[in-house]
Design a protein around this motif. Structure first.
Motif: not given
Length: 79
Positions: A30-53
């Motif tokens: 799961s990506l964590g807690d808090g209100v989602v922002s575009y920047d958060d999704l972008r940053r987490e998406g880049d980390k996730c993609k680097a892990s193959g997800g």
């Protein structure tokens, strides 16, 4: 007799370890807690993609505004 028992125990342990490896869950998280922002999704998406997800919204009717409603889904390899 003692060697036979030790051998049987080690074979049983190896068989259980093999079963656990086959049924091991995805490395998704799961990506964590808090209100989602575009920047958060972008940053987490880049980390996730680097892990193959890939980032996916949970399908259980959660709140799409919350970061915890999104999961990095990383498929198992070797299955």
């Amino acid at each position: 007799m003692r060697r036979t028992a030790i051998l049987a125990l080690s074979l049983a342990g190896a068989a259980l370890a093999a079963c656990q490896a086959v049924s091991a869950p995805d490395r998704s998280y799961s990506l964590g807690d808090g209100v989602v922002s575009y920047d958060d999704l972008r940053r987490e998406g880049d980390k996730c993609k680097a892990s193959g997800g890939t980032i996916r919204a949970k399908q259980d009717g959660g709140d799409p505004v919350q970061l915890s409603n999104y999961t990095c889904v990383i498929p198992r390899t070797g299955t």
